[in-house]
Design a protein around this motif. Structure first.
Motif, short mmCIF file in Angstrom:
data_model
loop_
_atom_site.label_atom_id
_atom_site.label_comp_id
_atom_site.label_asym_id
_atom_site.label_seq_id
_atom_site.Cartn_x
_atom_site.Cartn_y
_atom_site.Cartn_z
N ASP A 63 3.55 -1.06 -4.48
CA ASP A 63 2.45 -2.02 -4.28
C ASP A 63 2.96 -3.42 -4.55
OD1 ASP A 63 0.01 -3.18 -3.92
OD2 ASP A 63 -0.80 -2.60 -5.87
N LEU A 64 3.54 -4.04 -3.54
CA LEU A 64 4.07 -5.39 -3.67
C LEU A 64 3.02 -6.42 -3.26
CD1 LEU A 64 7.68 -5.06 -2.18
CD2 LEU A 64 6.95 -4.86 -4.56
N LEU A 127 -0.18 8.70 -3.21
CA LEU A 127 -0.49 7.67 -4.20
C LEU A 127 0.08 8.00 -5.58
CD1 LEU A 127 -4.17 6.86 -3.19
CD2 LEU A 127 -2.05 5.74 -2.47
N ASP A 128 0.47 9.25 -5.78
CA ASP A 128 1.08 9.66 -7.04
C ASP A 128 2.60 9.72 -6.84
OD1 ASP A 128 1.96 10.79 -9.37
OD2 ASP A 128 0.69 12.57 -9.27
N PRO A 129 3.36 8.85 -7.48
CA PRO A 129 4.81 8.85 -7.27
C PRO A 129 5.49 10.14 -7.71
CG PRO A 129 4.20 7.39 -9.09
CD PRO A 129 2.93 7.78 -8.41
N GLU A 130 4.84 10.90 -8.59
CA GLU A 130 5.44 12.16 -9.03
C GLU A 130 5.48 13.19 -7.91
OE1 GLU A 130 6.92 12.70 -11.80
OE2 GLU A 130 6.39 10.82 -12.81
N LEU A 131 4.67 12.99 -6.88
CA LEU A 131 4.63 13.92 -5.75
C LEU A 131 5.55 13.50 -4.61
CD1 LEU A 131 0.77 14.52 -5.55
CD2 LEU A 131 2.48 15.92 -6.72
N ALA A 132 6.19 12.35 -4.75
CA ALA A 132 6.92 11.75 -3.63
C ALA A 132 8.29 12.38 -3.43
CB ALA A 132 7.06 10.26 -3.84
N ASP A 133 8.67 12.52 -2.16
CA ASP A 133 10.05 12.88 -1.81
C ASP A 133 10.91 11.63 -1.66
OD1 ASP A 133 9.35 15.66 -1.45
OD2 ASP A 133 8.45 15.09 0.47
N ALA A 134 10.26 10.51 -1.25
CA ALA A 134 10.98 9.26 -1.02
C ALA A 134 10.08 8.10 -1.42
CB ALA A 134 11.40 9.14 0.44
N PHE A 135 10.69 6.92 -1.63
CA PHE A 135 9.96 5.73 -2.06
C PHE A 135 10.25 4.60 -1.07
CE2 PHE A 135 10.49 8.44 -5.65
CZ PHE A 135 9.36 8.25 -6.44
N PHE A 136 9.18 4.02 -0.52
CA PHE A 136 9.33 2.97 0.48
C PHE A 136 9.10 1.62 -0.18
CE2 PHE A 136 7.37 0.29 3.89
CZ PHE A 136 8.52 0.16 4.66
N VAL A 137 10.03 0.68 0.08
CA VAL A 137 9.93 -0.67 -0.46
C VAL A 137 9.45 -1.59 0.67
CG1 VAL A 137 11.15 -2.55 -1.60
CG2 VAL A 137 11.83 -0.17 -2.03
N PRO A 138 8.19 -2.02 0.67
CA PRO A 138 7.63 -2.78 1.79
C PRO A 138 7.93 -4.28 1.69
CG PRO A 138 5.89 -2.35 0.22
CD PRO A 138 7.14 -1.69 -0.34
N VAL A 167 12.25 -8.84 -5.78
CA VAL A 167 12.23 -7.42 -5.41
C VAL A 167 13.22 -6.63 -6.25
CG1 VAL A 167 12.84 -5.79 -3.58
CG2 VAL A 167 11.38 -7.74 -3.07
N ILE A 168 14.42 -7.16 -6.42
CA ILE A 168 15.43 -6.49 -7.23
C ILE A 168 14.93 -6.31 -8.67
CG2 ILE A 168 17.73 -6.72 -8.26
CD1 ILE A 168 17.98 -6.03 -5.40
N ASP A 169 14.33 -7.35 -9.24
CA ASP A 169 13.82 -7.25 -10.61
C ASP A 169 12.76 -6.16 -10.71
OD1 ASP A 169 15.48 -9.27 -11.42
OD2 ASP A 169 13.95 -10.85 -11.37
N MET A 170 11.86 -6.11 -9.74
CA MET A 170 10.81 -5.09 -9.77
C MET A 170 11.40 -3.68 -9.67
SD MET A 170 9.09 -2.78 -7.66
CE MET A 170 9.49 -3.37 -6.01
N LEU A 171 12.35 -3.50 -8.78
CA LEU A 171 12.94 -2.17 -8.60
C LEU A 171 13.70 -1.72 -9.83
CD1 LEU A 171 14.22 -2.39 -4.91
CD2 LEU A 171 12.28 -1.06 -5.76
N TYR A 172 14.47 -2.61 -10.41
CA TYR A 172 15.28 -2.23 -11.56
C TYR A 172 14.44 -1.88 -12.78
CZ TYR A 172 19.78 -3.36 -9.39
OH TYR A 172 20.90 -3.37 -8.59
N GLN A 173 13.20 -2.34 -12.80
CA GLN A 173 12.29 -2.00 -13.90
C GLN A 173 11.52 -0.71 -13.63
OE1 GLN A 173 9.78 -5.35 -14.97
NE2 GLN A 173 11.47 -6.78 -14.70
N SER A 174 11.57 -0.22 -12.41
CA SER A 174 10.83 0.99 -12.04
C SER A 174 11.54 2.23 -12.58
CB SER A 174 10.71 1.08 -10.51
OG SER A 174 10.31 2.38 -10.12
N LYS A 175 10.81 3.10 -13.23
CA LYS A 175 11.42 4.32 -13.76
C LYS A 175 11.86 5.25 -12.64
CE LYS A 175 7.43 7.39 -14.51
NZ LYS A 175 6.72 8.20 -15.52
N TYR A 176 11.24 5.12 -11.48
CA TYR A 176 11.62 5.97 -10.35
C TYR A 176 12.92 5.48 -9.72
CZ TYR A 176 6.96 7.61 -11.22
OH TYR A 176 5.86 8.12 -11.85
N TRP A 177 13.14 4.19 -9.75
CA TRP A 177 14.44 3.66 -9.33
C TRP A 177 15.51 4.07 -10.34
CZ3 TRP A 177 16.30 0.68 -5.23
CH2 TRP A 177 17.58 0.16 -5.40
N GLN A 178 15.19 3.94 -11.60
CA GLN A 178 16.16 4.29 -12.64
C GLN A 178 16.50 5.78 -12.59
OE1 GLN A 178 14.40 2.96 -16.31
NE2 GLN A 178 14.21 0.84 -15.61
#
Length: 432
Positions: A63-64, A127-138, A167-178
């Protein structure tokens, strides 16, 4: 007497059985201890959830804020804090010219937002990232370059750079990216200069690219990334139903475009000198305007073959303009990679020449003049049958460009999962 014989046989069998067990040729554990055959469950990691070959890919979309995507299309400041939904999703602006060819990011996001019934979707939003196979960065990195940094040195370039930093800052803070190191994250970069400041920090992710012309192998490879078609600029030829298309297309070979290109695209200038003086060849230097796009539409529809030499990078929008015009592409590029090539055989509807072959005087033209009519008709028919794979549209339709791309992403996810699981247990990463 018989009793002694029977006892002797039983005694011999017991000796043989004891000996077999002792030397290990007979294992009795499976018969008496069946549970020992099953490996103990892993107490720490969840079981691998394999991707179904039939079910759509489950995609979580970050959600950007609108400034990363729709704010570059709809400049309504009052809507900056409103979430983007299917109801307020702005249409792609008409008359956008060359920007349209790099709008893949827009159509991917649109497909995830669409909530209507009846659409066949290879990728669905969860809407639940725990169910996701992939993550889209819009993040519309291509549109950001075209909007803020297309002159490379103008002051607005700083806006493009800052969006990339954010965008990089947001992604690096995401536990799903980590959790995955970004390996299961999908990031569109179809413009050769998209995300040009910080793209190396995303080299583990699944990148949606037009080709690999501006990417080092340490960052982008066919094994992890997805090659996308450009969005075609000319109108699709929807009523191509003449009885004899070979004879009705009076131009043998058609090209209209910029002949001043970089790198492998320098072949265009050489072709401009070689292809002059032929009555049935149209080779014209031009830039993209509304008038020239209309002229290209008419030219491709009246030509048997459409020339596709490399641009600044190995590919260009011209190839996909030819496909939707049902004009057999003549591809001149030594390093081109093509979309969905694991599913689509381009040799069934395209002709290929190396750069060296193409600049030999008369060689390419002689080959095209001798091209059998029956084979050309087969290619023309094939173009009509596969051109829907190159249509970006909203709502998405079965096996259109967006659905084909999500299916390609799905093929990359098992590799990402393998890397994630290996990294969880390796003491020496990539020891081999």
């Amino acid at each position: 007497m018989y009793g002694k014989v029977i006892l002797s046989i039983i005694f011999i069998l017991l000796i043989l059985l004891t000996y077999a067990i002792f030397i290990g040729s007979l294992d009795m554990k499976p018969y008496f201890y069946p549970l020992l055959q099953q490996p103990p469950p892993s107490p720490s990691l969840p079981a691998v959830r394999p991707l179904s070959a039939c079910k759509p890919l489950k995609i979580y979309m970050y959600d950007l804020p609108r400034r990363f995507h729709m704010g570059m299309i709809d400049h309504n400041a009052s809507a900056e804090n409103e979430p983007v939904t299917a109801e307020n999703f702005p249409a792609w602006p008409g008359g956008s010219g060359l920007r349209r060819q790099h709008s893949v990011e827009y159509w991917l996001m649109a497909s995830l937002l669409y909530e209507g019934s009846g659409a066949v979707k290879e990728g669905v939003r969860v809407l639940d990232p725990e169910l996701a196979d992939a993550f889209f960065v819009p993040f519309f990195s291509s549109l950001s370059f075209n909007s803020h940094g297309h002159l490379m040195t103008d002051p607005e370039t700083e806006i493009d750079r800052q969006l990339q930093v954010d965008v990089i800052d947001m992604l690096y803070q995401s536990k799903y990216w980590q959790r995955s190191g970004g390996r299961d994250h999908v990031i569109p970069m179809t413009h050769p200069n998209a995300f040009r400041f910080l793209r190396q920090q995303l080299n583990a992710s699944i990148l949606i690219v037009a080709d690999f012309g501006r990417y080092p192998r340490s960052m982008s490879t066919l094994s992890k990334d997805v090659v996308s078609p450009y969005v075609h600029i000319v109108d699709s030829f929807t009523d191509d139903n003449v009885s004899d298309p070979f004879e009705s297309r009076t131009t043998l070979l058609f090209f209209r475009g910029n002949t001043v290109r970089k790198d492998e695209g320098k072949v265009r200038a050489k072709l401009a000198k070689i292809l002059v003086g032929y009555d049935d060849i149209h080779f014209e230097q031009s830039s993209a305007t509304a008038e020239t796009i209309k002229a290209s539409t008419e030219g491709m529809r009246s030509s048997k073959f459409c020339l596709h030499p490399a641009g600044d990078t190995p590919s260009s929008c011209r190839l996909f303009d030819a496909i939707v015009s049902h004009c057999v592409p003549v591809i001149v590029s030594d390093q081109i990679e093509l979309p969905y090539e694991n599913e689509v055989d381009y040799s069934q509807f395209s002709v290929f020449f190396s750069v060296n072959e193409s600049i030999q005087p008369d060689y390419m033209i002689d080959q095209l003049r001798q091209f059998p009519k029956a084979r050309w008709l087969d290619m023309w028919t094939h173009l009509k049958n596969i051109s829907h794979h190159f249509e970006f549209q909203y709502p998405p339709k079965k096996e259109d460009a967006v659905n084909m791309l999500w299916r390609q992403v799905k093929h990359k996810i098992p590799r990402a999962q393998l890397a994630v699981h290996r990294n969880r247990r390796l003491k020496i990463p990539d020891w081999w």
